[in-house]
Every structure is written in structure tokens, then in C-alpha cells.
Design a protein around this motif. Structure first.
Motif, PDB file in Angstrom:
ATOM      1  N   HIS A  99      54.574  44.018  50.098  1.00 21.78           N
ATOM      2  CA  HIS A  99      53.360  43.327  49.661  1.00 21.78           C
ATOM      3  C   HIS A  99      52.177  44.269  49.482  1.00 21.78           C
ATOM      4  CE1 HIS A  99      52.894  43.759  53.961  1.00 21.78           C
ATOM      5  NE2 HIS A  99      51.629  43.400  53.898  1.00 21.78           N
TER       6      HIS A  99
ATOM      7  N   ASN B 271      41.240  40.580  43.017  1.00 24.48           N
ATOM      8  CA  ASN B 271      42.151  39.519  42.593  1.00 24.48           C
ATOM      9  C   ASN B 271      41.853  39.119  41.147  1.00 24.48           C
ATOM     10  OD1 ASN B 271      39.721  38.225  42.934  1.00 24.48           O
ATOM     11  ND2 ASN B 271      40.451  36.793  44.508  1.00 24.48           N
TER      12      ASN B 271
ATOM     13  N   GLY C 277      44.846  43.661  45.520  1.00 21.93           N
ATOM     14  CA  GLY C 277      44.661  44.025  44.124  1.00 21.93           C
ATOM     15  C   GLY C 277      44.085  45.417  43.931  1.00 21.93           C
TER      16      GLY C 277
ATOM     17  N   LYS D   5      45.666  41.120  42.435  1.00 21.39           N
ATOM     18  CA  LYS D   5      46.531  40.437  43.399  1.00 21.39           C
ATOM     19  C   LYS D   5      45.671  39.757  44.451  1.00 21.39           C
ATOM     20  CE  LYS D   5      50.845  43.096  43.193  1.00 21.39           C
ATOM     21  NZ  LYS D   5      51.720  41.906  43.043  1.00 21.39           N
TER      22      LYS D   5
END
Length: 324
Positions: A188, A140, A167, A162
Motif C-alpha cells: 500500500h 489524493n 498519493g 491515492k
């Protein structure tokens, strides 16, 4: 007391057969798929339970014979999945000979575990690996910031931090020609398709992190990502690597189907299992982090590095890209 325990052995025999056979069915139902992971653990458990039954009761009746056959069938089914990975079995990827011509290409794979706070240990493993390409998943914005010093060593990057464990960060010493951020099957779940320039050739890297089979994720498209990549590989001729935390073991029907359809080689076959998951609980350990390669590559080394706070071990692959 022994008589009261005896039915438990028959129940365990039925469970062992169930665990052995169910993963052979091509299903997207998560609670059926998860039994494919623990083949090693199932084999060990079956041997222990069978030995204990023989010690306590012996084989003195037809039901006992049938139980032993059930244990044996379950063990053989599970062991057959592991057998191709044991040392001495046929190799799918040749070993690079000393002094062989080609371009060295080393890759470090690591699912850092988003909640992991041991950033220094991750840096230490990256320094130890000294790989040409570093692919980190579950990264992330915090991890993106913590790993910023890598950009001094790796001038070429594709960074997709992410949340929600999605991520992806890629650091490369080889020039990056192009990058595609893609959502191949779930909106997603990202992947990165990266073309790098190595040894005068363009090499395609598919950097993926599919979802595991679990109740909180939709499973109806769980396998689409691998098969989309496989179909693309059939349509192109450049050297390619598909790599990352697959959340699948190499012997699952899905991974075998993907690998065969794409005509890829598994460098682990004939060399070892290399359990990469289970750094926090070795009793629940299985190989989830993989590189599959086109036949343009030979393998120099596969190495599992020391833990670094994640539930995955870092995996280092040293490959040789043969001349065109």
C-alpha cells in the motif's frame, strides 16, 4: 515540598538517558524508534531540568553527582547527533560557486497533508518556489484536481493520486524519459522512480514517502524501501536524487546506513537542521523532508518556505548538476 519533588528529578534523569540511548539500537519496534526525533527538544529539556535541580538542591551528595552525570551523558549523546548539522561543520556537498558551469536543478518538496484545505496557499508556495521539479506527497484525487493548473507550467508529469495519505504527484519542466510506479516493501506504500533529461544527461529521481514508525502500520519491513533504493544506486552510475518525506530524521541509524551504503551526500550537513515538520506545532519540530544526492551535484540553496496549511513546511533545494 522540595524533598517530595526530588525523586522526580531522578526519574527524569533515567528517562533522559533512555531517550538518548534507545535510538542507537537497530530496532524495528516503533515505540523505541520514535525517541530519535526529538533530539533538540531533549537537549533543551535536559538543560532546563539540570539547571532547576542545581538551583533547588545543589550537588551535595553522591546521588546528586550521579544525577548530573546522567543529565550530561544524555545531553552529549543527543547533541552529538545534531552537531554535524550545525553551521561550520564539514560539508558533505560542496557549495556551487557563482558562475560555475552546469545545469541548475531546483526541487520543491511538500507533504501537503491530505486533509489540508488551504489549496491556494499551496499554489502560492509553488509559485514562490518556481522550482524545476515539484514533488508533492499525501495527494489524493481532490488534490490532483486542485493542482491541475500546474500542468500549464509543468508540461511533464507523473501523477499518482491515492487515498490513505499515499498519493504522489510530480511536476517537471524537464522532459521525463520513463516512470516506474513501484511498491518496494509494502503493497500500500508507493514510490515513483523517474528518469528526467537535464543538461544532456539522464538524472534519476527516487520519489519516496515511507511510513513512519507507528502502531497501526506493520514495521517489520519499515526500512526495506531505503535499502532497496541504496542497493540500486550502487549498481548504476547516472546522477541521482532520493527525495521526499522520509518520516525519519537525518541522524537516525537507518538514514545514515542508507546514505552510506548508497554513497550519497546530505546537503544539510554543515548548513543547518532545516526542521520541515512541525508547521502546526513548532514545539514538536524536526527535519523529515530530505534530498540525498550522488556526488554529481553541488548545492546553491536550501530554503524553508512559509507554512501552507500542512503540518510540513515546503522545502526548496536549488542544486547544480556539474558537467559530465
Amino acid at each position: 515540598m522540595l524533598a517530595l519533588l526530588k525523586p522526580a528529578f531522578y526519574l527524569l534523569g533515567a528517562l533522559g538517558l533512555f531517550a538518548a540511548v534507545v535510538p542507537k539500537f537497530k530496532t524495528e519496534i516503533w515505540w523505541l524508534r520514535v525517541w530519535v526525533y526529538g533530539r533538540q527538544q531533549t537537549c533543551i529539556a535536559l538543560l532546563i531540568v539540570a539547571a532547576l535541580f542545581l538551583f533547588l538542591y545543589g550537588v551535595d551528595s553522591l546521588p546528586a553527582v550521579l544525577l548530573m552525570l546522567a543529565y550530561a551523558a544524555a545531553f552529549v549523546t543527543c547533541a552529538a547527533d545534531l552537531w554535524p548539522y550545525t553551521s561550520g561543520r564539514p560539508l558533505e556537498m560542496d557549495t556551487a560557486l557563482p558562475g560555475a558551469e552546469g545545469t541548475g536543478l531546483s526541487v520543491l518538496l511538500l507533504n501537503v497533508l491530505q486533509e489540508n484545505t488551504d489549496e491556494e496557499a499551496v499554489h502560492a508556495r509553488i509559485r514562490e518556489a518556481d522550482a524545476d521539479v515539484v514533488f508533492l506527497s499525501e495527494t489524493n484525487a481532490r488534490w490532483r484536481s486542485a493542482l491541475r493548473p500546474l500542468e500549464d507550467t509543468y508540461p511533464h508529469t507523473s501523477l499518482l493520486p491515492k487515498e490513505e495519505h499515499n498519493g504522489l504527484l510530480v511536476y517537471s519542466r524537464f522532459p521525463i524519459a520513463r516512470v516506474q510506479e513501484r511498491y518496494l516493501c509494502q503493497s500500500h506504500v508507493p514510490s515513483l522512480t523517474i528518469d528526467i533529461e537535464a543538461g544532456g544527461r539522464e538524472v534519476r529521481l527516487y520519489c519516496i514517502h515511507p511510513r513512519p514508525p507507528r502502531p497501526r502500520d506493520a514495521t517489520e519491513h519499515l526500512d526495506d524501501e531505503l535499502m532497496i533504493v541504496a542497493e540500486e544506486l550502487r549498481q548504476q552510475e547516472r546522477p541521482a536524487l532520493v527525495m521526499g518525506d522520509f518520516n525519519e530524521v537525518g541522524w537516525s541509524w537507518m538514514v545514515r546506513q542508507f546514505k552510506d551504503h548508497a554513497h550519497l551526500c546530505d546537503p544539510k550537513r554543515g548548513r543547518g537542521l532545516y526542521n520541515s515538520f512541525g508547521a502546526q506545532n513548532p514545539l514538536l519540530a524536526w527535519p523529515l523532508d530530505h534530498i540525498f544526492a550522488t556526488d554529481d551535484f553541488d548545492i546553491k540553496q536550501i530554503r524553508r518556505l512559509k507554512p501552507c496549511g500542512s503540518d510540513h513546511y515546503p522545502m526548496l533545494y536549488r542544486l547544480l548538476l556539474r558537467p559530465a
